[in-house]
Design a protein around this motif. Sequence first.
Motif, PDB file in Angstrom:
ATOM      1  N   ALA A   1       0.828  -1.212   0.000  1.00 22.59           N
ATOM      2  CA  ALA A   1       0.000   0.000   0.000  1.00 22.59           C
ATOM      3  C   ALA A   1       0.856   1.252   0.000  1.00 22.59           C
TER       4      ALA A   1
ATOM      5  N   ALA B   1       0.600   3.821  -3.108  1.00 19.68           N
ATOM      6  CA  ALA B   1       0.013   5.141  -2.846  1.00 19.68           C
ATOM      7  C   ALA B   1       0.980   6.272  -3.145  1.00 19.68           C
TER       8      ALA B   1
ATOM      9  N   LEU C   1      -0.196   9.769  -4.864  1.00 17.43           N
ATOM     10  CA  LEU C   1      -0.225  11.018  -4.100  1.00 17.43           C
ATOM     11  C   LEU C   1       0.679  12.065  -4.722  1.00 17.43           C
TER      12      LEU C   1
ATOM     13  N   ILE D   1      -6.723  11.725   4.701  1.00 20.35           N
ATOM     14  CA  ILE D   1      -6.049  10.447   4.938  1.00 20.35           C
ATOM     15  C   ILE D   1      -6.005  10.126   6.424  1.00 20.35           C
TER      16      ILE D   1
ATOM     17  N   VAL E   1      -1.183   4.092   3.439  1.00 19.75           N
ATOM     18  CA  VAL E   1      -1.242   5.346   2.690  1.00 19.75           C
ATOM     19  C   VAL E   1      -0.661   6.494   3.521  1.00 19.75           C
TER      20      VAL E   1
END
Length: 429
Positions: free
Chosen positions: A268, A272, A276, A294, A326
């Motif tokens: 993850a 991510a 991002l 988040i 994340v």
Amino acid sequence: MSNDPAAGRLRPYVVWGLGLAIYLLAVFHRSSLAVAGLVARERFDINASQLASFVMLQLLVYAVMQVPVGVLVDRFGSRQVLLCGLVVLTCAQAGFAFAETYAVALLARVFVGVGDALVFICVLRLVSSWFPLRQVPLMSQLTGTLGQLGAVVAAVPMTLALGAFGWTRTYLGAAAVGIVLLVALLVLVHDTPTRRSLRGPALSPRDTLTGLREAWRHPGTRLGMWMHFMTPFSANALGTLWGYPFFVQGEGQDEAVAGLLLTLMVVAVMTAGPVLGWLVGAFPYHRSTMAIGIVSAMVVMWAVVLAWPGDAPLAVLVLLVVVVGVGGPASMIGFDVARTSNPLERLASATGLVNQGGFYATLLLVVGIGLVLDWRTPGDGATYTPEAFRWAMSLQFLLWGVGLVQVWRYRRSARAHLRTSEATAAVPT
């Protein structure tokens, strides 16, 4: 370097790729003890608390060094400081290879922390100097994300090497990689496309403190620091120490499932990061909103897991580690806020101030979880109860509460500053 246009277009990626390789090596050295714990206990005849002190002291040194490193980069440039960091890392890891007493090994790990601290800010400064402004958020995220592969390399390969070659030769081999990268750094890396070494003016201690005060005074720097404070500590605490016991003892999962959950969290993180980075570049007006969203998702997921009667279902735990993962790359948003809030001559100092946040939050949480687990566990048992873990993991809500209040506070200050001044920031937060 060649004057060929194609070579010129590739040159930023060559510089960045080498900087990334050095950062990956730093993460490898930082993480290399994780799979060598049992061997280290035998070699140095130490207990579990002494073994844990290797990691805690190394992280503490890293956090404390961030502001001095930022000042050094602003003064001497990325190339010189990165060179110093690589030399320190290589020598420290070689010293660790030959260490036969706990005291010598502990000293070596302190210098691993020092060398590690000298790397990341330099690489971010190279990214800011070599890439167009719109591309910087994505490249910064890729740096932070891909650098974590060092921890992956420090797992299975280190385990196999320790079994095949033993302690000294394994750690010496890891140190030798630094020599290869050192030669490449000397040949290929320049501070900017036009300057091999870009040095700032010589500053007195008073001038240095003034520069730090100016960086800290800008609300954008403080906003970036508090964003970095509140986003990564949950993933860091699970990934460095408490994830495995929480899933096994706190949530009743078997050891294999606990390992898979932690692996999924790393996936993850790496997935991510680039997403991002693109979002930050595409929507710079909403960076703090992304961070708040988040963190809010992490708060909700942890509340669901800790409030669940009995063990949470595996599907809920899977969603938890994905959301928490994340949070790791979300911390990089704080660096981008600091970058657009400070002039180039104090960018590294501002980055160092921001980079402290998440590490101090992680240290507070890791230590706090241990203290609460001992407090809520009857007798002197080492098997912690689910109830003890619920108390301990709830400490995160306190840290998130502080972080969210401060982010909201400094977001308003930063936006007010942008409305009244054109001198310090180019992109709203």
